[in-house]
Write a protein that holds these residues in place. Structure first.
Motif, short mmCIF file in Angstrom:
data_model
loop_
_atom_site.label_atom_id
_atom_site.label_comp_id
_atom_site.label_asym_id
_atom_site.label_seq_id
_atom_site.Cartn_x
_atom_site.Cartn_y
_atom_site.Cartn_z
N VAL A 24 0.87 -1.18 0.00
CA VAL A 24 0.00 0.00 0.00
C VAL A 24 0.91 1.23 0.00
O VAL A 24 1.67 1.45 0.94
CB VAL A 24 -0.93 0.02 1.23
CG1 VAL A 24 -1.69 1.34 1.29
CG2 VAL A 24 -1.89 -1.16 1.20
N ASP A 25 0.85 2.00 -1.07
CA ASP A 25 1.62 3.23 -1.18
C ASP A 25 0.79 4.35 -0.59
O ASP A 25 -0.21 4.78 -1.17
CB ASP A 25 1.94 3.50 -2.66
CG ASP A 25 2.78 4.76 -2.85
OD1 ASP A 25 2.68 5.69 -2.02
OD2 ASP A 25 3.53 4.82 -3.84
N ALA A 67 0.54 7.75 -2.64
CA ALA A 67 -0.23 7.65 -3.88
C ALA A 67 -1.68 7.23 -3.60
O ALA A 67 -2.55 7.40 -4.44
CB ALA A 67 0.42 6.64 -4.82
N GLY A 68 -1.93 6.67 -2.43
CA GLY A 68 -3.27 6.17 -2.13
C GLY A 68 -3.64 4.99 -3.02
O GLY A 68 -4.80 4.83 -3.40
N ARG A 69 -2.64 4.20 -3.37
CA ARG A 69 -2.91 3.06 -4.25
C ARG A 69 -2.09 1.85 -3.80
O ARG A 69 -1.06 2.00 -3.15
CB ARG A 69 -2.50 3.39 -5.69
CG ARG A 69 -3.44 4.39 -6.36
CD ARG A 69 -3.29 4.30 -7.87
NE ARG A 69 -4.37 5.00 -8.54
CZ ARG A 69 -4.28 6.27 -8.96
NH1 ARG A 69 -3.19 6.96 -8.77
NH2 ARG A 69 -5.30 6.83 -9.57
N LEU A 70 -2.55 0.68 -4.19
CA LEU A 70 -1.75 -0.52 -4.03
C LEU A 70 -0.75 -0.54 -5.19
O LEU A 70 -1.14 -0.29 -6.34
CB LEU A 70 -2.64 -1.76 -4.06
CG LEU A 70 -1.97 -3.08 -3.71
CD1 LEU A 70 -1.55 -3.10 -2.24
CD2 LEU A 70 -2.89 -4.25 -3.99
N ASP A 74 -5.36 0.12 -9.96
CA ASP A 74 -6.71 0.63 -9.75
C ASP A 74 -7.48 -0.49 -9.04
O ASP A 74 -7.58 -1.60 -9.57
CB ASP A 74 -7.31 0.93 -11.13
CG ASP A 74 -8.77 1.37 -11.05
OD1 ASP A 74 -9.46 1.00 -10.07
OD2 ASP A 74 -9.20 2.08 -11.97
N PRO A 75 -8.03 -0.20 -7.85
CA PRO A 75 -8.68 -1.29 -7.10
C PRO A 75 -9.90 -1.86 -7.82
O PRO A 75 -10.30 -3.00 -7.55
CB PRO A 75 -9.08 -0.62 -5.78
CG PRO A 75 -9.08 0.84 -6.05
CD PRO A 75 -8.08 1.08 -7.12
N PHE A 76 -10.48 -1.09 -8.73
CA PHE A 76 -11.66 -1.60 -9.45
C PHE A 76 -11.27 -2.44 -10.66
O PHE A 76 -12.07 -3.19 -11.18
CB PHE A 76 -12.58 -0.44 -9.85
CG PHE A 76 -13.11 0.30 -8.66
CD1 PHE A 76 -14.10 -0.26 -7.85
CD2 PHE A 76 -12.59 1.53 -8.31
CE1 PHE A 76 -14.57 0.40 -6.73
CE2 PHE A 76 -13.07 2.20 -7.18
CZ PHE A 76 -14.05 1.63 -6.39
N CYS A 80 -3.07 -10.83 -1.20
CA CYS A 80 -2.99 -9.49 -0.61
C CYS A 80 -4.38 -8.89 -0.39
O CYS A 80 -4.69 -8.39 0.70
CB CYS A 80 -2.15 -8.59 -1.52
SG CYS A 80 -1.95 -6.91 -0.90
N THR A 81 -5.22 -8.96 -1.41
CA THR A 81 -6.54 -8.33 -1.29
C THR A 81 -7.50 -9.19 -0.48
O THR A 81 -8.29 -8.67 0.29
CB THR A 81 -7.12 -8.04 -2.69
OG1 THR A 81 -7.06 -9.23 -3.47
CG2 THR A 81 -6.34 -6.95 -3.40
N ASP A 119 -6.52 -9.07 3.20
CA ASP A 119 -6.38 -7.71 3.72
C ASP A 119 -4.96 -7.42 4.21
O ASP A 119 -4.75 -6.94 5.32
CB ASP A 119 -7.37 -7.45 4.86
CG ASP A 119 -8.73 -7.02 4.35
OD1 ASP A 119 -8.79 -6.00 3.63
OD2 ASP A 119 -9.73 -7.69 4.65
N ALA A 120 -3.99 -7.71 3.35
CA ALA A 120 -2.60 -7.40 3.71
C ALA A 120 -2.25 -5.99 3.28
O ALA A 120 -2.72 -5.51 2.25
CB ALA A 120 -1.66 -8.39 3.05
N GLU A 121 -1.44 -5.31 4.08
CA GLU A 121 -0.94 -4.00 3.63
C GLU A 121 0.41 -4.17 2.95
O GLU A 121 0.88 -3.28 2.27
CB GLU A 121 -0.87 -3.00 4.78
CG GLU A 121 -0.08 -3.47 5.97
CD GLU A 121 -0.15 -2.51 7.15
OE1 GLU A 121 -1.26 -2.08 7.49
OE2 GLU A 121 0.90 -2.20 7.71
#
Lengths: 293, 368
Positions: B104-105, B108-111, B140-142, B178-179, B182-184
């Motif tokens: 998790v960056d 950047a607010g992104r993985l 992009d999480p989506f 990871c997703t 729920d890993a950071e």
């Protein structure tokens, strides 16, 4: 003037029927905020402090023209609440909820970016524009209108510093609590940009803490773009590396996050950084060139 | 919450990421009767870094050698952490070493997916000294992590043919882990070529503490001390430090700042304790109980700025659970007057100014 919210802001409270939602809706109304609607799925038709409650945000917006959201929904439901608010183009969407999983937050900030909606938080005390509107949980009596913009990652430390300003007769344009999580919506840099563009804001107080590099990013913005004075304070100078100090985001990693690095970056950018929280108001007073009674 | 390597590798196996055959032991006798082929590698299971340099990783060619190493490593102290478990695995003949992680960056607010051909060493060093050796893609999480992302990354770090196919599969599995869990952070360093395949030689997984409620089957958090676990169970945020002045406050930022102020005046904080927003009388009493249990605590400093938290609740908690050491209280904010009256009735003075109060508690400890 103010940033993010003002006297025209029409607040919708998600999770209004919960303990925190109901209590703080009352405080927001006392502050003078226009809280026009509440949403709790399954509890539409009720009234909380006279505010009508709806099943969905869409319905609430249609009926009340709400244009901003305040989310008290517990962490496990907060993502869906935030996506619903963003989907209805409420702006800003202020997420008070503490303990949201970071992968949920990643989805919320991505959808907000895409929808050009400003999300404040999560895990934040909210936004207060004295004399105009408050969204969130900051104590009402601390604030007074004036020329200082305040932006912070912490709640009570913000109250401490704002109380110091107000007791010296120095008021605020807007105070923004960004939230204590590793990933949040509005950043220090975003807030500085808003304050830089707000004609009423003369000085900005930036209250940072250990963890991440948002303060360093903000310092770069101060150096390159800000013409207004910035007074800084960074909490966690004595925090040990590797330990999470209360906030999910307050942790020093091998690569980043020390208070020393943040203080140095801010000072290099021309900001004055207080050593003790009690010194912030004096530095602001000096900058404003005011004399206390 | 950081997992041990063996716990992370159990997750890897669950997501079909190839790891060496191995098992975990807690005493040297458990080496007997293991159906593993020599040579074996014995790895200390600790959460701190640098175990290799500390002598916590050894190769054993014979059962006698394995016993000897196991005896030496089990019970060893690595950066203050006692080694309680050993991961014993079949040693692999390692070729090229790569790096692969999802992180998790924050900024950047992104993985972000990160890969490098410079595996086996500290990636932070690679980032500093040879940033061109690191390939990254923000996700992009989506959209998620698609095989074209993996092919792109693999190509950039010089993989082709069957190894690239392997890499694409492993990267997809690691993203899924990871997703889903729920890993950071999930990291394979090194991801090594063994024979003609890629194998995860080491494994690092940090689970997002905020998401633990979604994963009731995860192992228990071993990073916390006994008192820290007790505090967490009571909904308090507590971190042990090595000084003598216990600190209790409300709000993480305020408490961090209180530690700094105490240190500024020459005191040494014994802990960080945030009672949280809206703390009740019971929370406050528990908080006092927990901080006072730590050996070496000589004074307590309570710094409260009431918001949602009410000063009268705090005052009642203090009088209900008076600490066994000297105490200085600073109290202001919501219901301040009631709070002061309650403390006064118990003979406790409440300061208004936090810096004055901090100086007072420091002078108490210094015996002035």
């Amino acid at each position: 003037m103010s940033v993010l919210i003002d006297r025209h802001t029409r607040v919708l409270v998600q999770g209004i029927t919960g303990y925190q939602g109901e209590f703080h809706t009352g405080r927001m109304l006392e502050f003078g905020s226009q809280v026009v609607a509440g949403v709790t799925p399954g509890k539409g038709g009720q009234r909380i402090h006279g505010v009508p409650v709806y099943h969905t945000v869409e319905e609430a917006v249609r009926e009340t023209r709400a244009n901003a959201a305040c989310i008290f929904v517990p962490a496990r439901g907060a993502k869906e609440a935030a996506l619903e608010a963003i989907s209805a183009h409420l702006d800003p969407v202020v997420i008070i909820s503490e303990g949201m999983p970071v992968h949920d937050v990643l989805q919320v900030v991505e959808y907000a970016r895409r929808s050009q909606v400003q999300v404040v938080g999560p895990n934040c005390p909210g936004v207060t524009s004295p004399g105009q509107c408050k969204i969130g949980i900051m104590p009402n009596h601390l604030f007074k209108p004036g020329p200082v913009g305040v932006v912070s990652r912490s709640g009570t430390l913000t109250y401490e510093i704002v109380a110091g300003l107000t007791s010296r007769g120095i008021g605020q344009t807007t105070a923004i609590g960004l939230g204590g999580d590793p990933v949040v919506g509005v950043s220090f840099t975003d807030a500085l940009r808003m304050f830089q563009d707000d004609p009423q804001t003369k000085v900005v107080v930036l209250i940072g803490e250990i963890g991440g590099s948002a303060e360093e990013d903000a310092a770069a913005f101060v150096k390159d773009t800000m013409s207004k004075a910035v007074i800084g304070y960074i909490a966690g100078r004595t925090a040990p590396p590797g330990k999470r100090m209360g906030h999910a985001g307050a942790v020093i990693t091998p690569s980043e996050g020390t208070a020393a690095a943040k203080i140095e970056a801010l000072q290099r950018a021309g900001a004055r950084v207080a050593t003790l929280p009690g010194e912030v108001a004096d530095l602001v007073r000096d900058v404003l060139g005011e004399v206390t009674q | 919450m950081k997992l041990h390597e063996f716990q992370a590798k159990e997750l890897f196996a669950k997501y079909s990421i190839p790891v060496q055959k191995g098992t975990v032991i807690e005493n040297p006798q458990q080496l007997d009767g293991l159906s593993l082929h020599f040579p074996l590698v014995l790895k200390a299971q600790v959460l701190v870094g640098g175990r290799g340099k500390a002598g916590g990783i050894k190769l054993a060619k014979t059962p006698a050698e394995a016993k000897q190493h196991a005896r030496a490593i089990l019970g060893m102290q690595i950066k203050g952490e006692t080694v309680k478990r050993l991961l014993v695995a079949e040693a692999a003949e390692i070729g090229a070493e790569y790096y692969l992680a999802f992180i998790v960056d924050r900024g950047a607010g992104r993985l972000v997916a990160i890969a490098s051909a410079a595996g086996g060493i500290d990636i932070e060093n690679v980032a500093r000294t040879a940033p061109e050796k690191i390939a990254k893609v923000a996700l992009d999480p989506f959209l998620g992590f698609q095989s074209f992302h993996a092919r792109g990354l693999g190509g950039q770090i010089g993989l082709g043919g069957a190894l690239l196919t392997d890499f694409v599969k492993i990267a997809a599995a690691l993203y899924h882990l990871c997703t889903t869990e729920d890993a950071e952070l999930v990291e394979i360093n090194p991801l090594a070529v063994v024979g003609d395949r890629l194998l995860a030689i080491d494994a690092k997984v940090i689970i997002d503490d905020n998401a633990v409620f979604r994963h009731p089957d995860l192992p228990k958090n071993e990073e916390l001390t006994e008192l820290e676990q007790l505090a967490r169970a009571s909904g308090l945020s507590y971190v042990e430090l090595d000084g003598e002045i216990a600190i209790i406050g409300n709000g993480a930022g305020l408490v961090m700042s209180t530690l700094d102020v105490v240190a500024h005046f020459g005191g040494r904080p014994a802990n960080f304790l945030d009672v949280g927003g809206g703390a009740t009388e019971e929370n406050m009493a528990q908080a006092i109980d927990i901080v006072a249990r730590k050996p070496g605590v000589r004074a307590l400093f309570v710094n409260i700025f009431g918001g949602i938290t009410r000063c009268d609740d705090i005052a009642r908690g203090i009088t209900a659970s008076p600490p066994p050491v000297q105490m200085v209280v600073r109290l202001t904010g919501t219901n301040e007057e009631e709070g002061r009256k309650i403390l006064q009735a118990a003979g406790i003075h409440a300061y208004l100014d936090p810096e004055e109060a901090a100086q007072r508690v420091v002078s108490l400890v210094r015996g002035r």
